[in-house]
Write a protein that holds these residues in place. Structure first.
Motif, PDB file in Angstrom:
ATOM      1  N   LEU A  95      54.979   9.361  45.378  1.00  0.00           N
ATOM      2  CA  LEU A  95      55.841  10.548  45.371  1.00  0.00           C
ATOM      3  C   LEU A  95      56.717  10.542  46.621  1.00  0.00           C
ATOM      4  O   LEU A  95      56.508  11.322  47.553  1.00  0.00           O
ATOM      5  N   PRO A  96      57.720   9.678  46.664  1.00  0.00           N
ATOM      6  CA  PRO A  96      58.576   9.619  47.859  1.00  0.00           C
ATOM      7  C   PRO A  96      59.427  10.874  47.989  1.00  0.00           C
ATOM      8  O   PRO A  96      59.677  11.592  47.020  1.00  0.00           O
ATOM      9  N   VAL A  97      59.853  11.136  49.207  1.00  0.00           N
ATOM     10  CA  VAL A  97      60.723  12.280  49.464  1.00  0.00           C
ATOM     11  C   VAL A  97      62.096  11.990  48.857  1.00  0.00           C
ATOM     12  O   VAL A  97      62.707  10.957  49.130  1.00  0.00           O
ATOM     13  N   ILE A  98      62.564  12.894  48.018  1.00  0.00           N
ATOM     14  CA  ILE A  98      63.857  12.686  47.346  1.00  0.00           C
ATOM     15  C   ILE A  98      64.763  13.893  47.567  1.00  0.00           C
ATOM     16  O   ILE A  98      65.279  14.512  46.637  1.00  0.00           O
ATOM     17  N   PRO A 103      61.350  20.565  44.898  1.00  0.00           N
ATOM     18  CA  PRO A 103      61.218  21.936  44.381  1.00  0.00           C
ATOM     19  C   PRO A 103      61.862  22.116  43.013  1.00  0.00           C
ATOM     20  O   PRO A 103      61.350  22.855  42.168  1.00  0.00           O
ATOM     21  N   VAL A 104      62.983  21.433  42.792  1.00  0.00           N
ATOM     22  CA  VAL A 104      63.648  21.535  41.489  1.00  0.00           C
ATOM     23  C   VAL A 104      62.747  20.988  40.387  1.00  0.00           C
ATOM     24  O   VAL A 104      62.657  21.557  39.292  1.00  0.00           O
ATOM     25  N   VAL A 107      59.975  23.499  39.438  1.00  0.00           N
ATOM     26  CA  VAL A 107      60.485  24.575  38.580  1.00  0.00           C
ATOM     27  C   VAL A 107      60.765  24.044  37.180  1.00  0.00           C
ATOM     28  O   VAL A 107      60.528  24.730  36.178  1.00  0.00           O
ATOM     29  N   ARG A 108      61.260  22.815  37.085  1.00  0.00           N
ATOM     30  CA  ARG A 108      61.538  22.236  35.769  1.00  0.00           C
ATOM     31  C   ARG A 108      60.261  22.093  34.952  1.00  0.00           C
ATOM     32  O   ARG A 108      60.247  22.373  33.744  1.00  0.00           O
ATOM     33  N   GLU A 109      59.182  21.659  35.587  1.00  0.00           N
ATOM     34  CA  GLU A 109      57.913  21.540  34.876  1.00  0.00           C
ATOM     35  C   GLU A 109      57.450  22.901  34.356  1.00  0.00           C
ATOM     36  O   GLU A 109      57.007  23.025  33.210  1.00  0.00           O
ATOM     37  N   PHE A 110      57.558  23.918  35.200  1.00  0.00           N
ATOM     38  CA  PHE A 110      57.154  25.258  34.777  1.00  0.00           C
ATOM     39  C   PHE A 110      58.043  25.759  33.641  1.00  0.00           C
ATOM     40  O   PHE A 110      57.557  26.355  32.670  1.00  0.00           O
ATOM     41  N   PHE A 166      50.842  16.062  36.245  1.00  0.00           N
ATOM     42  CA  PHE A 166      51.453  17.352  36.559  1.00  0.00           C
ATOM     43  C   PHE A 166      51.436  17.519  38.067  1.00  0.00           C
ATOM     44  O   PHE A 166      50.690  16.832  38.772  1.00  0.00           O
ATOM     45  N   LEU A 167      52.252  18.446  38.559  1.00  0.00           N
ATOM     46  CA  LEU A 167      52.346  18.647  40.006  1.00  0.00           C
ATOM     47  C   LEU A 167      51.897  20.027  40.452  1.00  0.00           C
ATOM     48  O   LEU A 167      51.840  20.295  41.653  1.00  0.00           O
ATOM     49  N   LEU A 168      51.602  20.911  39.516  1.00  0.00           N
ATOM     50  CA  LEU A 168      51.212  22.280  39.847  1.00  0.00           C
ATOM     51  C   LEU A 168      49.742  22.521  39.520  1.00  0.00           C
ATOM     52  O   LEU A 168      49.290  22.166  38.425  1.00  0.00           O
ATOM     53  N   PRO A 169      48.954  23.115  40.397  1.00  0.00           N
ATOM     54  CA  PRO A 169      49.284  23.481  41.785  1.00  0.00           C
ATOM     55  C   PRO A 169      49.144  22.309  42.752  1.00  0.00           C
ATOM     56  O   PRO A 169      49.628  22.354  43.867  1.00  0.00           O
TER      57      PRO A 169
END
Length: 284
Positions: A95-98, A103-104, A107-110, A166-169
């Motif tokens: 998961l590199p910094v992009i 954050p986008v 929100v897209r996953e949610f 998934f990334l949340l939480p």
């Protein structure tokens, strides 16, 4: 002068016999064919057949929506992974910094989940059927997501490939097979809940089955996030570099078995209802 009668014609009532002819049983037909016509007789004059056709159209509509959403999801993930050179996510720095895309993406996953659950809520009138369509949409979307991703970039190579689910939480890690199995249960129960709402409830209260299912879901979530939970104290930088090495299949299997309880319960209810219908159809 007598009327000549064909051999064996005495076995059939004459059309002039009125009601006797109407109620006559065509004994020359096989028993399974007779049973079919009796089943039709059971449903004839009711709204059952029309209702079944309508619910199956809704089922197909929800699956069509989930299919389109799966293609969109696969395309977006393909773009992102190509951009960060991570078609296969299981490699160093998964998961590199992009920039501001992190954050986008959350929100897209949610938002994707909201869209899938919304179409389920709109597809039915009862809460049970709505929940069934929600699970149906999610299950079809999840499985087809991997199918389309395979077509786009030839990944995953096998059902045992690791993926960030998934990334949340926290980041969820697991073999592709694990979410596919859960999604299969979702499709099965969602189909039975939406297409066979007329099933009479069994003697065992439903909440017991759903308590077991919820326990299984918690166990499955724990298996996906075990490494992330243990590494969460290190903060976001540690979570970005996290690469699990083993997956707890026995624990996941227990969770999957518990999640399957409502599916089996609905199946036995459906079988019991079907047996009652055919028993009624067997009655002349």
């Amino acid at each position: 002068m007598g009327t000549k009668q064909l051999p064996g014609s005495g076995d059939f009532p004459s059309p002039n016999d009125g009601e006797q002819f109407h109620n006559a049983q065509p004994h020359f037909l096989p028993e399974n064919v007779l049973c079919f016509f009796r089943v039709v007789r059971v449903f004839r004059g009711s709204k059952e057949l029309f209702r079944l056709k309508t619910t199956w159209r809704r089922w197909l509509t929800v699956v069509a929506f989930a299919t389109a959403m799966a293609w969109v999801e696969s395309a977006v993930v393909y773009y992102l992974r190509t951009h960060i050179d991570r078609i296969d996510p299981y490699q160093p720095h998964p998961l590199p910094v992009i920039g501001g895309l992190g954050p986008v993406e959350l929100v897209r996953e949610f938002a994707t989940l909201v869209m899938l659950f919304t179409v389920g809520a709109l597809a039915a009138r009862t809460w049970r059927a709505r929940f069934g369509y929600m699970l149906l949409a999610f299950g079809a979307w999840d499985i087809l997501y991997y199918v389309f991703l395979k077509l786009m970039c030839d990944w995953p190579h096998s059902l045992l490939d690791w993926d960030i689910l998934f990334l949340l939480p926290l980041p969820w890690w697991g073999p592709v097979l694990a979410p596919v199995l859960i999604s299969t249960l979702m499709i099965l129960w969602g189909t039975m809940a939406t297409q066979f709402e007329h099933i009479s409830p069994a003697s065992t209260p439903r909440w017991k089955a759903w308590m077991l299912c919820t326990s299984g879901a918690i166990i499955a979530l724990y298996t996906f996030m075990t490494d992330a939970i243990h590494a969460r104290d290190g903060g976001v930088p540690v979570l970005r570099e996290l690469l699990p090495t083993t997956f707890n299949w026995p624990l996941f299997g227990l969770g999957l078995a518990l999640m399957s309880v409502p599916v089996w319960r609905s199946y036995f209810e459906l079988r019991s209802k079907s047996e009652n219908v055919f028993a009624e159809a067997q009655t002349p």
